[in-house]
Design a protein around this motif. Structure first.
Motif, PDB file in Angstrom:
ATOM      1  N   TYR A 236       0.856  -1.189   0.000  1.00  0.00           N
ATOM      2  CA  TYR A 236       0.000   0.000   0.000  1.00  0.00           C
ATOM      3  C   TYR A 236       0.895   1.244   0.000  1.00  0.00           C
ATOM      4  O   TYR A 236       1.751   1.396   0.882  1.00  0.00           O
ATOM      5  N   GLY A 237       0.706   2.092  -0.995  1.00  0.00           N
ATOM      6  CA  GLY A 237       1.430   3.359  -1.053  1.00  0.00           C
ATOM      7  C   GLY A 237       2.938   3.230  -0.893  1.00  0.00           C
ATOM      8  O   GLY A 237       3.563   3.995  -0.156  1.00  0.00           O
ATOM      9  N   GLY A 238       3.534   2.273  -1.569  1.00  0.00           N
ATOM     10  CA  GLY A 238       4.998   2.141  -1.552  1.00  0.00           C
ATOM     11  C   GLY A 238       5.551   1.444  -0.319  1.00  0.00           C
ATOM     12  O   GLY A 238       6.748   1.528  -0.040  1.00  0.00           O
ATOM     13  N   ARG A 239       4.694   0.771   0.425  1.00  0.00           N
ATOM     14  CA  ARG A 239       5.161   0.000   1.581  1.00  0.00           C
ATOM     15  C   ARG A 239       4.444  -1.348   1.609  1.00  0.00           C
ATOM     16  O   ARG A 239       3.390  -1.493   1.010  1.00  0.00           O
ATOM     17  N   VAL A 240       5.031  -2.296   2.372  1.00  0.00           N
ATOM     18  CA  VAL A 240       4.330  -3.564   2.579  1.00  0.00           C
ATOM     19  C   VAL A 240       3.587  -3.433   3.910  1.00  0.00           C
ATOM     20  O   VAL A 240       4.190  -3.134   4.932  1.00  0.00           O
ATOM     21  N   VAL A 241       2.270  -3.645   3.877  1.00  0.00           N
ATOM     22  CA  VAL A 241       1.493  -3.443   5.105  1.00  0.00           C
ATOM     23  C   VAL A 241       1.135  -4.753   5.803  1.00  0.00           C
ATOM     24  O   VAL A 241       0.867  -4.774   6.995  1.00  0.00           O
ATOM     25  N   GLU A 242       1.106  -5.839   5.041  1.00  0.00           N
ATOM     26  CA  GLU A 242       0.798  -7.128   5.663  1.00  0.00           C
ATOM     27  C   GLU A 242       1.375  -8.255   4.819  1.00  0.00           C
ATOM     28  O   GLU A 242       1.365  -8.191   3.590  1.00  0.00           O
ATOM     29  N   SER A 243       1.886  -9.299   5.489  1.00  0.00           N
ATOM     30  CA  SER A 243       2.445 -10.470   4.804  1.00  0.00           C
ATOM     31  C   SER A 243       2.017 -11.728   5.530  1.00  0.00           C
ATOM     32  O   SER A 243       1.876 -11.705   6.760  1.00  0.00           O
ATOM     33  N   GLY A 244       1.862 -12.807   4.778  1.00  0.00           N
ATOM     34  CA  GLY A 244       1.556 -14.071   5.448  1.00  0.00           C
ATOM     35  C   GLY A 244       1.228 -15.171   4.465  1.00  0.00           C
ATOM     36  O   GLY A 244       1.106 -14.920   3.261  1.00  0.00           O
ATOM     37  N   PRO A 245       1.062 -16.400   4.962  1.00  0.00           N
ATOM     38  CA  PRO A 245       0.657 -17.508   4.095  1.00  0.00           C
ATOM     39  C   PRO A 245      -0.703 -17.185   3.472  1.00  0.00           C
ATOM     40  O   PRO A 245      -1.604 -16.706   4.171  1.00  0.00           O
ATOM     41  N   THR A 246      -0.847 -17.456   2.176  1.00  0.00           N
ATOM     42  CA  THR A 246      -2.032 -17.002   1.442  1.00  0.00           C
ATOM     43  C   THR A 246      -3.343 -17.465   2.098  1.00  0.00           C
ATOM     44  O   THR A 246      -4.226 -16.637   2.359  1.00  0.00           O
ATOM     45  N   ALA A 247      -3.462 -18.757   2.364  1.00  0.00           N
ATOM     46  CA  ALA A 247      -4.739 -19.275   2.872  1.00  0.00           C
ATOM     47  C   ALA A 247      -5.092 -18.628   4.213  1.00  0.00           C
ATOM     48  O   ALA A 247      -6.214 -18.150   4.420  1.00  0.00           O
ATOM     49  N   ASN A 248      -4.104 -18.550   5.087  1.00  0.00           N
ATOM     50  CA  ASN A 248      -4.307 -17.992   6.420  1.00  0.00           C
ATOM     51  C   ASN A 248      -4.667 -16.507   6.363  1.00  0.00           C
ATOM     52  O   ASN A 248      -5.598 -16.035   7.024  1.00  0.00           O
ATOM     53  N   LEU A 249      -3.960 -15.777   5.512  1.00  0.00           N
ATOM     54  CA  LEU A 249      -4.213 -14.336   5.398  1.00  0.00           C
ATOM     55  C   LEU A 249      -5.584 -14.044   4.789  1.00  0.00           C
ATOM     56  O   LEU A 249      -6.276 -13.118   5.208  1.00  0.00           O
ATOM     57  N   PHE A 250      -5.990 -14.854   3.833  1.00  0.00           N
ATOM     58  CA  PHE A 250      -7.296 -14.631   3.216  1.00  0.00           C
ATOM     59  C   PHE A 250      -8.438 -14.985   4.172  1.00  0.00           C
ATOM     60  O   PHE A 250      -9.494 -14.374   4.154  1.00  0.00           O
TER      61      PHE A 250
END
Ligand SMILES: Nc1ncnc2c1ncn2[C@@H]1O[C@H](COP(=O)(O)OP(=O)(O)OP(=O)(O)O)[C@@H](O)[C@H]1O
Ligand code: SF4
Ligand SMILES: [Mg+2]
Length: 339
Positions: A236-250
Protein backbone atom coordinates in the motif's frame (compact mmCIF):
# COMPACT_ATOMS: atom_id res chain seq x y z
CA UNK A 1 3.59 -23.45 11.27
CA UNK A 2 6.80 -21.95 12.61
CA UNK A 3 6.84 -18.70 14.53
CA UNK A 4 10.53 -18.27 13.85
CA UNK A 5 11.85 -17.14 10.50
CA UNK A 6 14.20 -19.59 8.85
CA UNK A 7 17.03 -17.46 7.44
CA UNK A 8 18.52 -20.36 5.44
CA UNK A 9 15.32 -20.64 3.45
CA UNK A 10 15.45 -17.08 2.12
CA UNK A 11 16.30 -16.58 -1.52
CA UNK A 12 15.60 -12.88 -1.89
CA UNK A 13 15.27 -10.38 0.90
CA UNK A 14 14.35 -6.78 0.22
CA UNK A 15 15.13 -4.67 3.27
CA UNK A 16 13.92 -1.13 3.84
CA UNK A 17 14.11 -0.22 0.18
CA UNK A 18 13.54 3.37 -0.90
CA UNK A 19 13.19 4.03 -4.64
CA UNK A 20 12.55 7.57 -5.81
CA UNK A 21 11.83 9.23 -9.17
CA UNK A 22 12.83 12.77 -10.11
CA UNK A 23 10.01 14.52 -11.93
CA UNK A 24 9.22 18.12 -12.88
CA UNK A 25 6.66 18.29 -10.10
CA UNK A 26 9.00 16.91 -7.44
CA UNK A 27 10.36 13.65 -6.04
CA UNK A 28 8.01 10.66 -6.35
CA UNK A 29 8.64 8.42 -3.36
CA UNK A 30 7.52 5.25 -5.09
CA UNK A 31 9.04 2.80 -2.59
CA UNK A 32 9.16 4.08 0.95
CA UNK A 33 10.94 1.46 3.03
CA UNK A 34 9.72 -1.75 1.39
CA UNK A 35 10.61 -4.95 3.27
CA UNK A 36 9.70 -8.49 2.23
CA UNK A 37 11.26 -11.79 1.26
CA UNK A 38 10.91 -14.63 -1.20
CA UNK A 39 11.87 -18.09 -0.01
CA UNK A 40 13.32 -21.01 -1.90
CA UNK A 41 10.82 -22.99 -4.00
CA UNK A 42 7.79 -20.88 -3.12
CA UNK A 43 5.30 -18.81 -5.07
CA UNK A 44 4.79 -15.37 -3.56
CA UNK A 45 2.19 -12.82 -4.60
CA UNK A 46 2.70 -9.07 -4.60
CA UNK A 47 -0.72 -7.45 -4.40
CA UNK A 48 -2.02 -3.90 -4.16
CA UNK A 49 -3.86 -1.13 -5.98
CA UNK A 50 -2.53 0.54 -9.09
CA UNK A 51 0.43 2.79 -8.32
CA UNK A 52 1.41 1.13 -5.02
CA UNK A 53 4.88 0.22 -6.28
CA UNK A 54 4.65 -3.36 -7.54
CA UNK A 55 6.36 -2.83 -10.89
CA UNK A 56 8.90 -0.43 -9.38
CA UNK A 57 9.80 -3.17 -6.90
CA UNK A 58 10.53 -5.62 -9.74
CA UNK A 59 12.46 -2.94 -11.63
CA UNK A 60 14.47 -2.11 -8.50
CA UNK A 61 15.37 -5.77 -7.90
CA UNK A 62 16.63 -6.19 -11.47
CA UNK A 63 18.06 -2.66 -11.57
CA UNK A 64 16.15 -1.78 -14.71
CA UNK A 65 14.55 1.41 -13.40
CA UNK A 66 13.64 4.20 -15.83
CA UNK A 67 16.39 6.83 -16.10
CA UNK A 68 14.78 9.24 -13.63
CA UNK A 69 14.55 6.56 -10.94
CA UNK A 70 17.02 5.40 -8.30
CA UNK A 71 17.05 3.09 -5.30
CA UNK A 72 18.50 5.51 -2.77
CA UNK A 73 18.55 3.37 0.35
CA UNK A 74 18.08 -0.20 1.50
CA UNK A 75 19.28 -3.66 0.55
CA UNK A 76 18.25 -6.27 -2.00
CA UNK A 77 19.90 -9.43 -0.76
CA UNK A 78 19.87 -12.27 -3.24
CA UNK A 79 21.47 -15.46 -1.93
CA UNK A 80 23.23 -13.28 0.60
CA UNK A 81 24.62 -10.76 -1.93
CA UNK A 82 23.32 -7.18 -2.02
CA UNK A 83 22.36 -6.60 -5.67
CA UNK A 84 22.56 -2.84 -5.16
CA UNK A 85 26.31 -3.20 -4.57
CA UNK A 86 27.08 -5.23 -7.72
CA UNK A 87 28.75 -3.63 -10.74
CA UNK A 88 26.67 -3.26 -13.91
CA UNK A 89 28.62 -6.15 -15.43
CA UNK A 90 27.93 -8.46 -12.48
CA UNK A 91 24.30 -7.41 -12.60
CA UNK A 92 24.04 -8.47 -16.26
CA UNK A 93 24.78 -12.07 -15.27
CA UNK A 94 22.19 -11.98 -12.50
CA UNK A 95 19.53 -10.66 -14.89
CA UNK A 96 18.03 -13.51 -16.85
CA UNK A 97 20.40 -16.19 -15.64
CA UNK A 98 19.59 -15.96 -11.92
CA UNK A 99 16.48 -13.80 -11.87
CA UNK A 100 14.21 -13.82 -14.91
CA UNK A 101 11.44 -11.35 -15.68
CA UNK A 102 8.21 -12.14 -17.44
CA UNK A 103 6.55 -9.11 -18.97
CA UNK A 104 2.92 -8.14 -19.09
CA UNK A 105 2.81 -7.73 -22.85
CA UNK A 106 4.39 -10.69 -24.66
CA UNK A 107 4.34 -8.95 -28.04
CA UNK A 108 6.46 -5.97 -27.02
CA UNK A 109 9.00 -8.32 -25.41
CA UNK A 110 9.65 -10.05 -28.74
CA UNK A 111 11.33 -8.52 -31.77
CA UNK A 112 8.96 -8.78 -34.78
CA UNK A 113 11.78 -9.05 -37.35
CA UNK A 114 13.54 -12.13 -35.95
CA UNK A 115 12.37 -15.75 -35.75
CA UNK A 116 11.61 -17.31 -32.38
CA UNK A 117 14.64 -19.58 -32.91
CA UNK A 118 16.94 -16.58 -33.23
CA UNK A 119 15.45 -14.81 -30.22
CA UNK A 120 15.67 -17.87 -28.01
CA UNK A 121 19.10 -19.14 -29.06
CA UNK A 122 20.66 -15.66 -28.78
CA UNK A 123 19.68 -15.48 -25.14
CA UNK A 124 20.60 -19.09 -24.37
CA UNK A 125 24.07 -18.89 -25.95
CA UNK A 126 24.74 -15.58 -24.19
CA UNK A 127 24.18 -17.09 -20.75
CA UNK A 128 25.04 -20.77 -21.13
CA UNK A 129 28.19 -22.44 -22.40
CA UNK A 130 26.55 -24.11 -25.42
CA UNK A 131 26.89 -23.93 -29.23
CA UNK A 132 24.08 -22.85 -31.56
CA UNK A 133 22.81 -26.40 -32.19
CA UNK A 134 22.66 -27.18 -28.48
CA UNK A 135 20.97 -23.84 -27.82
CA UNK A 136 18.34 -24.67 -30.44
CA UNK A 137 17.72 -28.07 -28.84
CA UNK A 138 17.39 -26.51 -25.38
CA UNK A 139 14.89 -24.02 -26.84
CA UNK A 140 12.83 -26.76 -28.52
CA UNK A 141 12.79 -28.89 -25.36
CA UNK A 142 11.62 -25.97 -23.30
CA UNK A 143 8.95 -25.02 -25.87
CA UNK A 144 7.67 -28.60 -25.65
CA UNK A 145 7.58 -28.44 -21.88
CA UNK A 146 5.43 -25.29 -21.90
CA UNK A 147 3.00 -26.90 -24.33
CA UNK A 148 3.85 -25.34 -27.70
CA UNK A 149 2.79 -27.89 -30.35
CA UNK A 150 5.22 -28.84 -33.11
CA UNK A 151 8.02 -26.89 -31.49
CA UNK A 152 10.65 -28.41 -33.86
CA UNK A 153 9.18 -26.57 -36.83
CA UNK A 154 7.32 -23.71 -35.17
CA UNK A 155 10.55 -22.44 -33.66
CA UNK A 156 11.39 -21.03 -37.12
CA UNK A 157 8.24 -18.90 -37.20
CA UNK A 158 8.01 -15.19 -36.40
CA UNK A 159 6.23 -13.72 -33.34
CA UNK A 160 3.20 -12.54 -35.36
CA UNK A 161 2.54 -16.16 -36.39
CA UNK A 162 1.70 -17.01 -32.78
CA UNK A 163 -1.35 -16.15 -30.68
CA UNK A 164 -0.95 -13.98 -27.56
CA UNK A 165 -1.09 -17.00 -25.25
CA UNK A 166 1.51 -18.89 -27.31
CA UNK A 167 3.79 -15.83 -27.33
CA UNK A 168 3.64 -15.70 -23.56
CA UNK A 169 4.49 -19.43 -23.50
CA UNK A 170 7.52 -18.66 -25.68
CA UNK A 171 8.65 -16.01 -23.24
CA UNK A 172 8.18 -18.43 -20.34
CA UNK A 173 10.22 -21.02 -22.28
CA UNK A 174 12.93 -18.46 -23.04
CA UNK A 175 13.10 -17.29 -19.43
CA UNK A 176 13.21 -20.82 -18.02
CA UNK A 177 15.74 -22.14 -20.55
CA UNK A 178 18.35 -20.15 -18.63
CA UNK A 179 17.45 -22.16 -15.52
CA UNK A 180 16.91 -19.13 -13.28
CA UNK A 181 16.35 -19.51 -9.55
CA UNK A 182 13.74 -16.78 -9.33
CA UNK A 183 11.04 -15.81 -11.82
CA UNK A 184 9.51 -12.34 -11.48
CA UNK A 185 6.19 -12.22 -13.32
CA UNK A 186 4.60 -8.77 -13.55
CA UNK A 187 0.91 -9.22 -14.41
CA UNK A 188 1.91 -11.93 -16.92
CA UNK A 189 -1.61 -12.63 -18.13
CA UNK A 190 -3.26 -9.19 -18.13
CA UNK A 191 -2.77 -8.69 -21.86
CA UNK A 192 -4.22 -12.10 -22.72
CA UNK A 193 -7.72 -13.36 -23.46
CA UNK A 194 -9.58 -14.36 -20.31
CA UNK A 195 -9.87 -17.96 -21.51
CA UNK A 196 -6.10 -18.20 -22.02
CA UNK A 197 -5.12 -16.56 -18.72
CA UNK A 198 -5.78 -19.63 -16.57
CA UNK A 199 -3.80 -21.90 -18.93
CA UNK A 200 -0.77 -19.62 -18.87
CA UNK A 201 -0.91 -19.32 -15.08
CA UNK A 202 -1.13 -23.10 -14.78
CA UNK A 203 1.99 -23.43 -16.89
CA UNK A 204 3.87 -20.87 -14.81
CA UNK A 205 2.86 -22.61 -11.61
CA UNK A 206 3.62 -26.14 -12.80
CA UNK A 207 6.99 -25.11 -14.27
CA UNK A 208 7.80 -23.39 -10.98
CA UNK A 209 7.11 -26.62 -9.10
CA UNK A 210 8.83 -28.91 -11.65
CA UNK A 211 11.98 -26.81 -11.84
CA UNK A 212 12.04 -26.03 -8.12
CA UNK A 213 12.30 -22.29 -8.62
CA UNK A 214 10.76 -19.41 -6.75
CA UNK A 215 8.05 -17.26 -8.25
CA UNK A 216 7.25 -13.65 -7.42
CA UNK A 217 3.88 -13.01 -9.04
CA UNK A 218 2.63 -9.45 -9.31
CA UNK A 219 -1.10 -9.39 -9.81
CA UNK A 220 -4.35 -7.51 -9.23
CA UNK A 221 -6.38 -10.67 -9.25
CA UNK A 222 -7.05 -12.07 -5.81
CA UNK A 223 -8.58 -15.22 -7.30
CA UNK A 224 -5.23 -15.88 -8.97
CA UNK A 225 -3.38 -15.16 -5.74
CA UNK A 226 -5.49 -17.67 -3.89
CA UNK A 227 -5.10 -20.38 -6.51
CA UNK A 228 -1.48 -19.83 -7.45
CA UNK A 229 0.59 -18.67 -4.47
CA UNK A 230 1.84 -19.91 -1.10
CA UNK A 231 2.42 -16.52 0.51
CA UNK A 232 1.34 -12.98 -0.12
CA UNK A 233 2.73 -9.50 0.50
CA UNK A 234 0.15 -6.72 0.50
CA UNK A 235 1.50 -3.38 -0.76
CA UNK A 236 0.00 0.00 0.00
CA UNK A 237 1.43 3.36 -1.05
CA UNK A 238 5.00 2.14 -1.55
CA UNK A 239 5.16 0.00 1.58
CA UNK A 240 4.33 -3.56 2.58
CA UNK A 241 1.49 -3.44 5.10
CA UNK A 242 0.80 -7.13 5.66
CA UNK A 243 2.45 -10.47 4.80
CA UNK A 244 1.56 -14.07 5.45
CA UNK A 245 0.66 -17.51 4.09
CA UNK A 246 -2.03 -17.00 1.44
CA UNK A 247 -4.74 -19.27 2.87
CA UNK A 248 -4.31 -17.99 6.42
CA UNK A 249 -4.21 -14.34 5.40
CA UNK A 250 -7.30 -14.63 3.22
CA UNK A 251 -9.21 -16.43 5.94
CA UNK A 252 -8.28 -13.91 8.57
CA UNK A 253 -6.99 -10.61 7.17
CA UNK A 254 -5.80 -8.27 9.93
CA UNK A 255 -4.61 -5.03 8.36
CA UNK A 256 -7.49 -2.58 7.72
CA UNK A 257 -6.38 -2.20 4.11
CA UNK A 258 -6.33 -5.97 3.51
CA UNK A 259 -9.70 -6.29 5.22
CA UNK A 260 -11.16 -3.55 3.01
CA UNK A 261 -9.59 -5.12 -0.06
CA UNK A 262 -11.06 -8.55 0.56
CA UNK A 263 -14.43 -7.19 1.64
CA UNK A 264 -14.74 -4.89 -1.35
CA UNK A 265 -15.04 -7.81 -3.73
CA UNK A 266 -18.59 -9.14 -3.83
CA UNK A 267 -17.72 -12.10 -6.02
CA UNK A 268 -14.58 -12.99 -4.11
CA UNK A 269 -16.21 -15.56 -1.87
CA UNK A 270 -17.25 -17.38 -5.01
CA UNK A 271 -13.60 -17.86 -5.88
CA UNK A 272 -13.01 -15.07 -8.39
CA UNK A 273 -12.20 -11.46 -8.00
CA UNK A 274 -10.33 -8.57 -9.46
CA UNK A 275 -9.30 -5.85 -7.05
CA UNK A 276 -12.22 -3.51 -6.69
CA UNK A 277 -11.82 0.07 -5.52
CA UNK A 278 -12.18 0.83 -1.87
CA UNK A 279 -13.38 4.20 -0.57
CA UNK A 280 -10.94 7.11 -0.71
CA UNK A 281 -8.15 7.90 -3.12
CA UNK A 282 -4.86 6.15 -3.77
CA UNK A 283 -2.13 8.21 -2.03
CA UNK A 284 -0.18 10.81 -3.98
CA UNK A 285 3.43 9.71 -3.82
CA UNK A 286 4.90 13.17 -4.37
CA UNK A 287 3.19 14.39 -1.25
CA UNK A 288 2.18 11.23 0.62
CA UNK A 289 0.19 11.22 3.86
CA UNK A 290 2.45 11.31 6.92
CA UNK A 291 2.64 8.31 9.22
CA UNK A 292 0.59 5.32 8.16
CA UNK A 293 -0.11 6.04 4.50
CA UNK A 294 -3.52 4.43 4.82
CA UNK A 295 -4.71 6.74 7.60
CA UNK A 296 -6.80 9.15 5.47
CA UNK A 297 -8.87 6.16 4.31
CA UNK A 298 -8.82 4.07 7.45
CA UNK A 299 -11.94 3.78 9.58
CA UNK A 300 -9.83 2.81 12.61
CA UNK A 301 -7.33 5.69 12.40
CA UNK A 302 -6.40 7.61 15.57
CA UNK A 303 -3.79 10.29 16.27
CA UNK A 304 -0.93 7.81 16.64
CA UNK A 305 -1.55 6.73 13.02
CA UNK A 306 0.03 10.02 11.94
CA UNK A 307 3.33 8.37 12.86
CA UNK A 308 4.76 5.40 11.00
CA UNK A 309 3.63 1.99 12.31
CA UNK A 310 6.49 -0.51 12.73
CA UNK A 311 6.35 -3.93 11.09
CA UNK A 312 5.41 -6.47 13.73
CA UNK A 313 5.88 -10.22 13.60
CA UNK A 314 2.67 -11.67 15.02
CA UNK A 315 3.17 -15.44 14.79
CA UNK A 316 1.82 -17.94 12.26
CA UNK A 317 4.41 -16.60 9.83
CA UNK A 318 2.52 -13.31 9.60
CA UNK A 319 3.70 -9.70 9.70
CA UNK A 320 1.74 -6.48 9.90
CA UNK A 321 2.30 -2.73 10.02
CA UNK A 322 -0.66 -1.29 11.94
CA UNK A 323 -0.87 0.27 15.42
CA UNK A 324 -4.30 -1.11 16.16
CA UNK A 325 -4.30 -4.55 14.57
CA UNK A 326 -4.86 -6.36 17.88
CA UNK A 327 -7.99 -4.41 18.91
CA UNK A 328 -9.35 -4.63 15.37
CA UNK A 329 -8.75 -8.39 15.30
CA UNK A 330 -10.40 -8.92 18.69
CA UNK A 331 -13.40 -6.89 17.61
CA UNK A 332 -13.73 -8.85 14.37
CA UNK A 333 -13.49 -12.17 16.22
CA UNK A 334 -16.22 -11.03 18.64
CA UNK A 335 -18.44 -9.97 15.75
CA UNK A 336 -17.87 -13.28 14.00
CA UNK A 337 -18.68 -15.15 17.20
CA UNK A 338 -21.93 -13.28 17.72
CA UNK A 339 -23.14 -13.91 14.18
N1 LIG B 1 9.45 6.80 -14.47
C1 LIG B 1 8.66 7.25 -13.50
N2 LIG B 1 8.65 8.57 -13.17
C2 LIG B 1 7.90 9.03 -12.16
N3 LIG B 1 7.09 8.27 -11.41
C3 LIG B 1 7.05 6.96 -11.70
C4 LIG B 1 7.82 6.39 -12.75
N4 LIG B 1 7.57 5.04 -12.79
C5 LIG B 1 6.68 4.81 -11.80
N5 LIG B 1 6.37 5.95 -11.16
C6 LIG B 1 5.44 6.10 -10.02
O1 LIG B 1 5.78 5.15 -9.03
C7 LIG B 1 4.62 4.69 -8.38
C8 LIG B 1 4.58 3.18 -8.40
O2 LIG B 1 4.39 2.77 -9.75
P1 LIG B 1 4.27 1.24 -10.19
O3 LIG B 1 4.37 1.22 -11.66
O4 LIG B 1 5.27 0.42 -9.44
O5 LIG B 1 2.82 0.85 -9.72
P2 LIG B 1 2.12 -0.57 -9.80
O6 LIG B 1 1.84 -0.99 -8.41
O7 LIG B 1 2.93 -1.48 -10.64
O8 LIG B 1 0.73 -0.20 -10.51
P3 LIG B 1 -0.10 -0.98 -11.64
O9 LIG B 1 -0.93 -1.98 -10.86
O10 LIG B 1 -0.93 0.08 -12.25
O11 LIG B 1 0.85 -1.63 -12.59
C9 LIG B 1 3.43 5.33 -9.09
O12 LIG B 1 3.02 6.45 -8.35
C10 LIG B 1 4.01 5.76 -10.42
O13 LIG B 1 3.36 6.87 -10.93
S1 SF4 C 1 -1.96 2.23 11.59
FE1 SF4 C 1 -3.85 3.31 11.99
S2 SF4 C 1 -4.42 4.23 10.04
FE2 SF4 C 1 -2.90 2.68 9.62
S3 SF4 C 1 -4.07 0.89 9.11
FE3 SF4 C 1 -3.64 0.77 11.31
S4 SF4 C 1 -5.40 1.73 12.32
FE4 SF4 C 1 -5.48 2.29 10.16
MG1 LIG D 1 2.66 -2.38 -12.50
Amino acid sequence: MSDVEDESNKLLEVVNLYTYFRTESGIVKALDGVTFDVRKNEAVAIVGESGCGKTVTAQSILRILPKNGESVEGEINYMGVDLLKLTSKQMRTVRGKEIALLFQDPLSALNPVFTIARQMTDVISLHRQVDVEEARQIAIDMMNRVGIPEAETRIDDYPHQYSGGMRQRILIARALSLEPTLLLADEPTTALDVTIQAQVLDIIRSMQKDMGLSLMLITHDLGVVRETTDRVHIFYGGRVVESGPTANLFLNPKHPYTIALLESIPSFKKGKGKLATIPGVVPQLINPPIGCRFHPRCVYATDICKTRPPIEFIGDDRKIACFHWKEIDEQRMKNKGSK
